[in-house]
Design a protein around this motif. Structure first.
Motif: not given
Lengths: 184, 431
Positions: B154-174
């Motif tokens: 429908l858009t003639m563009e390649r979709g990115v629905f089957n891709t991945l992401i990487v990210y960092v999380t931070l948790q503070r415990q005291g």
């Protein structure tokens, strides 16, 4: 009733197990631990106010005494040098602190110091890693000019990752633009 | 006993979802005319059971792209699953120009067969129909592949629905902080822990074949604490130390052919950019300036590197040939330009920009020099292009967000309240 208690225990165990590595193929995770913080961490002083009469008595004693085992009381009180925004130039207000640490290192030739560089939170994390490193290196260069062998001076940057103050204004930011002297 | 096992099973399934910490909301642009589309719940053949609602996944995918408005399920006028069950006049009346139907058969033991068909309602004809085989573990992936097919048709563009992401999380415990490095599907599902550490984790970077992540952390090397660049194979978790020299070891960036890594080192006294050949770890120095040079990013043709330098007194973006030579400045506006990322076609540059109103994500058109500011928040960082160049994911405050390249559609990716999220990177397409 006993059946439900057992069920509850099992659920708790499973949840705890689930909170560990949750990947399907169980990638190896590596935990590394922090080096314990320095035993004495002073409150930051306001920059540009000339240091008062708080000369560390340890240094005065050392000048007349012999070079011996390092004592905690000998390490200079002020262990933080501050910087202006996006700058790694040593400010005039920092000269005294640098001289004190150079003198301490001079009197304890076995001691190595780690100079940890930091930046405030603004801007890119990676750029701030480099900025923290440049600040640490500026302190290192000053200490070398004051006669300390480069081999005893390690630099490590934490960029914006370890702020002392977590607010989002200059009130916090100036405290984070710093290099800390970390002794073993 | 049977009740016990059933309870256990459903509890475990719930746990799986408890770790999918990213929830994606669209916060802007959806009112401005997403293309209407009807996606009918896929029919399950009698005896077939799945725990994935494929039509829901497809509907969410298309909605999140900001370009589609799927019809709410509860007002679908009919639920056809075969083409001979479709009455096009129902869909014309509902003003739905496109219709998706589907069928699933099979089971956990022998595997699933999934079929979908996309119809042009006003033309009363089928546009595309495909069949997939799947296991319970790959059902979500099949749904994303179907979303890609519909998007492309429908858009003639390649979709990115089957891709991945990487990210960092931070948790503070005291007083302690703990960092985690996660890989997840682009819709936030299936997050997988790659690394847990008490030391900061920074700058995750995808290899072009999607099999490795390079990142920066801190480690004890030769009885010294040092910054270090590692690369880790996603499938096996195997880690390799790339660089841990004295000083800075940072900003890893893979070459398009995957054979080299650009990185920032300060081993020669000052932050500079080097290129490492991975098979023998040999280093070539690229920059030779006493200013900060960092954040290297390869051009898609592998011939030049863009990077951040404050050689002019303030951080700006420059470009240099990989084989060495003059650095050419690319940014002129503003007092701070850093963290460059090139679009997949190499024609646009996403960056962190400040011209007095805070640190925002902007896009520089490299052909006409026009700079467009995409965000209104003031402490943004870490932009990363989707592999089709249509969206940029970034961090803002302690959350992730995404914005379409024209700035029209914005999404907030919200997480567990106890975790801060940063440093996202969107994977390349699967090769």
């Amino acid at each position: 009733m006993k059946k439900w208690r057992n069920l509850g225990l099992i659920f708790a165990l499973i949840t705890l197990a689930g909170c560990a590595n949750k990947a399907v193929q169980k990638p190896k995770t590596v935990t590394s631990s922090r080096i314990p913080p320095p035993i004495f961490r002073p409150m930051p002083t306001i920059p540009n106010i000339p240091k008062g009469s708080e000369v560390s008595t340890g240094i005065t004693d050392e000048i007349s005494g012999s070079m011996g085992e390092a004592q905690l009381g000998d390490i200079p009180n002020q262990r933080i040098v501050y910087f202006d925004y996006d700058m790694s130039v040593i400010k005039q207000a920092s000269y005294t602190v640098l001289e004190e640490h150079a003198a301490y290192l001079d009197n304890h030739p076995d001691i190595y110091v780690r100079l940890e560089g930091h930046a405030d939170e603004r801007g890119s994390r990676e750029y701030n890693l480099a900025l923290g490193e440049k600040r640490a290196e500026a302190v290192k260069d000053s200490l070398m000019t004051l006669g300390i062998f480069y081999n005893r001076l390690n630099t490590l940057s934490y960029g914006e990752e370890q702020p002392i103050a977590r607010g989002h204004s200059e009130k916090s930011w100036w405290q984070n633009r710093r290099v800390e002297f970390i002794y073993p | 006993m049977r009740t016990f096992i059933y309870c256990l099973f459903s509890y475990l399934t719930l746990l799986n979802h408890a770790h999918a910490i990213l929830n994606i909301d669209i916060v802007g642009g959806k009112e401005e005319g997403g293309h209407p589309i009807a996606i009918v719940p896929f029919n399950l053949q009698p005896g077939t059971q799945t725990h994935q609602d494929l039509a829901r996944i497809i509907s969410n995918d298309l909605y999140r792209s900001g370009r589609f408005s799927p019809m709410p399920r509860h007002i679908l006028p009919a639920h056809p699953s075969q083409s001979n069950q479709i009455r096009f006049k129902h869909w014309k009346t509902a003003a739905m120009p496109h219709l998706v139907i589907g069928r699933i058969s099979g089971g956990v033991v022998g595997g699933y067969t999934v079929e979908f068909e996309l119809f042009d309602v006003f033309g009363s004809k089928r546009i595309i129909g495909l069949r997939y085989t799947a296991t319970p573990q790959t059902l979500r992936q099949v749904a994303h592949q179907i979303s890609d097919e519909i998007y492309y048709a429908l858009t003639m563009e390649r979709g990115v629905f089957n891709t991945l992401i990487v990210y960092v999380t931070l948790q503070r415990q005291g007083k302690r902080t703990q960092y985690h490095l996660y890989v997840a599907d682009a819709d936030g599902a299936n997050s997988r822990l790659m690394l847990r550490s008490n030391e900061p984790i920074l700058s995750p970077s995808w290899s072009p074949d999607r099999r490795h992540i390079a990142y920066v952390t801190y480690a004890h090397i030769k009885r010294n604490k040092r910054m270090a660049v590692y690369m880790q194979e996603i499938r096996t978790g195997k880690r390799t130390l790339v660089s841990a020299k004295r000083g800075l070891n940072a900003a890893p960036a893979w070459s398009p052919d995957g054979k080299r890594l650009a990185l920032t080192l300060s081993k020669d006294g000052n932050p500079e950019i080097y290129i490492m050949t991975l098979h023998n770890h040999s280093l070539t120095r690229l920059t030779h300036h006493h200013a900060i040079d960092t954040e290297p990013e390869w051009a898609p043709d592998g011939k030049s590197i863009v990077f951040t330098s404050d050689r002019s007194g303030q951080p700006h973006i420059y470009r240099m040939p990989v084989k060495g030579g003059k650095a050419r400045r690319l940014t002129s506006n503003g007092i701070y330009n850093a963290r460059p990322r090139l679009s997949p076609d190499g024609r646009k540059l996403a960056l962190l920009h400040n011209s007095g109103q805070g640190y925002r994500i902007a896009v520089l058109d490299l052909e006409n020099g026009h700079l467009k500011i995409l965000t209104k928040t003031t402490l943004d960082e870490s932009p990363s292009f989707a592999p089709n160049g249509s969206m940029i994911i970034y961090a803002t405050g302690s959350e992730l967000a995404a914005v379409s390249i024209d700035g029209r559609v914005r999404q907030r990716l919200s997480v567990d309240l106890s975790e801060e999220v940063r440093e996202p990177a969107w994977s390349p397409f699967y090769r």
